[in-house]
Each structure stands twice: as structure tokens, then as C-alpha cells.
Design a protein around this motif. Structure first.
Motif, PDB file in Angstrom:
ATOM      1  N   GLN A  92      28.539  39.216  40.060  1.00 30.96           N
ATOM      2  CA  GLN A  92      29.402  40.205  40.706  1.00 30.96           C
ATOM      3  C   GLN A  92      30.819  39.679  40.559  1.00 30.96           C
ATOM      4  OE1 GLN A  92      26.865  39.626  44.291  1.00 30.96           O
ATOM      5  NE2 GLN A  92      27.222  41.812  44.538  1.00 30.96           N
ATOM      6  N   TYR A  93      31.738  40.527  40.124  1.00 34.80           N
ATOM      7  CA  TYR A  93      33.081  40.030  39.878  1.00 34.80           C
ATOM      8  C   TYR A  93      34.123  41.097  40.175  1.00 34.80           C
ATOM      9  CZ  TYR A  93      31.454  42.057  35.466  1.00 34.80           C
ATOM     10  OH  TYR A  93      30.894  42.864  34.518  1.00 34.80           O
ATOM     11  N   LYS A  94      35.318  40.579  40.507  1.00 33.50           N
ATOM     12  CA  LYS A  94      36.449  41.442  40.837  1.00 33.50           C
ATOM     13  C   LYS A  94      37.698  40.842  40.210  1.00 33.50           C
ATOM     14  CE  LYS A  94      39.079  43.375  44.662  1.00 33.50           C
ATOM     15  NZ  LYS A  94      39.201  43.541  46.097  1.00 33.50           N
ATOM     16  N   ARG A  95      38.503  41.683  39.547  1.00 34.37           N
ATOM     17  CA  ARG A  95      39.760  41.215  38.955  1.00 34.37           C
ATOM     18  C   ARG A  95      40.790  41.080  40.064  1.00 34.37           C
ATOM     19  NH1 ARG A  95      41.406  39.107  34.583  1.00 34.37           N
ATOM     20  NH2 ARG A  95      39.890  40.211  33.329  1.00 34.37           N
ATOM     21  N   LEU A 139      38.245  45.019  33.020  1.00 31.41           N
ATOM     22  CA  LEU A 139      38.605  45.353  34.401  1.00 31.41           C
ATOM     23  C   LEU A 139      40.115  45.365  34.599  1.00 31.41           C
ATOM     24  CD1 LEU A 139      36.146  43.272  36.617  1.00 31.41           C
ATOM     25  CD2 LEU A 139      36.106  45.719  36.223  1.00 31.41           C
ATOM     26  N   GLU A 143      39.830  46.198  40.431  1.00 31.42           N
ATOM     27  CA  GLU A 143      38.518  46.749  40.100  1.00 31.42           C
ATOM     28  C   GLU A 143      37.445  45.664  40.192  1.00 31.42           C
ATOM     29  OE1 GLU A 143      38.474  50.356  37.000  1.00 31.42           O
ATOM     30  OE2 GLU A 143      39.120  48.449  36.125  1.00 31.42           O
ATOM     31  N   SER A 144      36.222  46.108  40.470  1.00 36.55           N
ATOM     32  CA  SER A 144      35.101  45.175  40.496  1.00 36.55           C
ATOM     33  C   SER A 144      33.918  45.798  39.779  1.00 36.55           C
ATOM     34  CB  SER A 144      34.735  44.815  41.937  1.00 36.55           C
ATOM     35  OG  SER A 144      34.363  45.963  42.654  1.00 36.55           O
ATOM     36  N   SER A 145      32.985  44.950  39.392  1.00 33.25           N
ATOM     37  CA  SER A 145      31.777  45.401  38.721  1.00 33.25           C
ATOM     38  C   SER A 145      30.718  44.327  38.888  1.00 33.25           C
ATOM     39  CB  SER A 145      32.048  45.671  37.234  1.00 33.25           C
ATOM     40  OG  SER A 145      30.913  46.263  36.624  1.00 33.25           O
TER      41      SER A 145
END
Length: 191
Positions: A92-95, A139, A143-145
Motif C-alpha cells: 500500500q503506498y501514497k505519494r 502516482l 494519490e495512493s494505491s
């Protein structure tokens, strides 16, 4: 007889000099070598890396368990002739910062343990990605994905004792740093 004693003493003396010079050169070379620092994160920690915040989780699957969860087609994507187990890493990651373009591709990330090595399964990885998956490089700030990386451990590459303990191993997700790998981030995944 006396000449032989002198020759042997000279040879021994020269060997001692060579060993001392070799040890000195070795120590000098090691002092110049950048070993890098290893930063270890615990399971569930948020890791900041290359302008993104990551959280990782993982689970070990047999091929049958992976097929139960993602469909029978997954079996066609396994090209190995050996028995395998698979490590499914959920990222799980977020810029959080603008990209500087120096990020390493996610393929440079690796799952490691003390006794075994893994292979990467890109076809399986592509097949099981969620519909909302956005690659890290794409990203925008804020934003996250999330997505998966799939790794495999083949029985044929490991001793029987290692294979029998594959479920008990401490497993890390390694993230090398950018400039010559001055340090290495290791995030605990399993155990």
C-alpha cells in the motif's frame, strides 16, 4: 648444510613479509569499501522511500491456495517443474513528495530470508493486480494505491532442512537506496 638453513630462513622471512603485506592491503581495501547501513523496520511500520509512504503485508501460499484465491488460471502461469511456495506481498503506498525521477523500479525490490532465495513471478503478479492498481511511478502527489508482488521459492533450489522450515523463516522485503546503495531498508514481512 648451513646454506640450506640460511635459504630456509630467508624463504620463511619472505613468506612472512608477503603475508603481512597481504593483510595490510586487505585491511586498507576494506576500510575504503562502503558497506552501507541496514535500516530494519518492523512489520506494519510505515516506510518512507523515494517520495512515497509504504506499508507492507505478506502471506505464504502453496500453488493450490493461490488457485483457490485467484482462480485456476494461476496454475498456467507457474512455469516451474519443481514444487514451490509463493510469497504474496501486498504493497500500500501514497505519494507524499514530487518524483525526482531517480526511483528504482519495483523490480529491484526483493524478498529475502537468511537461508533461501526467491524468484520473481511477473505473470502472476500482473494477473492478480486489482483494477484500481496504479504503478508507483504514475502516482501524483496525494494519490495512493495498492498492489501485489509475487515471489516464489522452489524446492529444487534448497536443502531439505531449509525447505522443511520455509514457513518458519523470518522474511524481509528489501529496498535498496538510490545512490550506490549506501544503505538498505529491510521491512519485516513474516515471523
Amino acid at each position: 648444510m648451513r646454506k640450506k638453513k640460511i635459504k630456509s630462513k630467508v624463504v620463511i622471512f619472505l613468506l612472512i613479509i608477503i603475508v603481512i603485506v597481504y593483510i595490510f592491503a586487505y585491511c586498507n581495501a576494506r576500510s575504503e569499501f562502503n558497506r552501507g547501513e541496514v535500516v530494519i523496520y518492523e512489520k506494519g511500520d510505515t516506510v518512507e522511500y523515494g517520495g512515497l509512504e509504504y506499508k507492507f503485508s505478506a502471506k505464504i501460499y502453496t500453488l493450490e491456495e493461490l488457485m483457490d484465491e485467484y482462480g485456476d488460471y494461476i496454475k498456467q502461469l507457474d512455469y516451474g517443474k519443481s514444487e514451490k511456495v509463493f510469497i504474496l506481498v501486498k504493497k500500500q503506498y501514497k505519494r507524499i513528495a514530487q518524483s525526482d525521477g531517480k526511483e528504482r523500479r519495483t523490480t529491484s525490490y526483493m524478498v529475502t530470508s537468511k537461508y533461501w532465495g526467491v524468484g520473481v513471478e511477473p505473470d502472476m503478479q500482473d494477473y492478480i493486480q486489482p483494477e484500481e492498481y496504479i504503478r508507483e511511478e504514475e502516482l501524483e502527489v496525494g494519490e495512493s494505491s495498492w498492489g501485489y508482488q509475487v515471489f516464489s521459492i522452489a524446492k529444487c533450489n534448497h536443502a531439505k532442512s531449509v525447505w522443511n522450515n520455509v514457513y518458519n523463516a523470518k522474511v524481509y522485503f528489501e529496498m535498496p537506496d538510490y545512490e550506490g546503495s549506501e544503505y538498505l531498508r529491510k521491512v519485516e514481512l513474516i515471523n
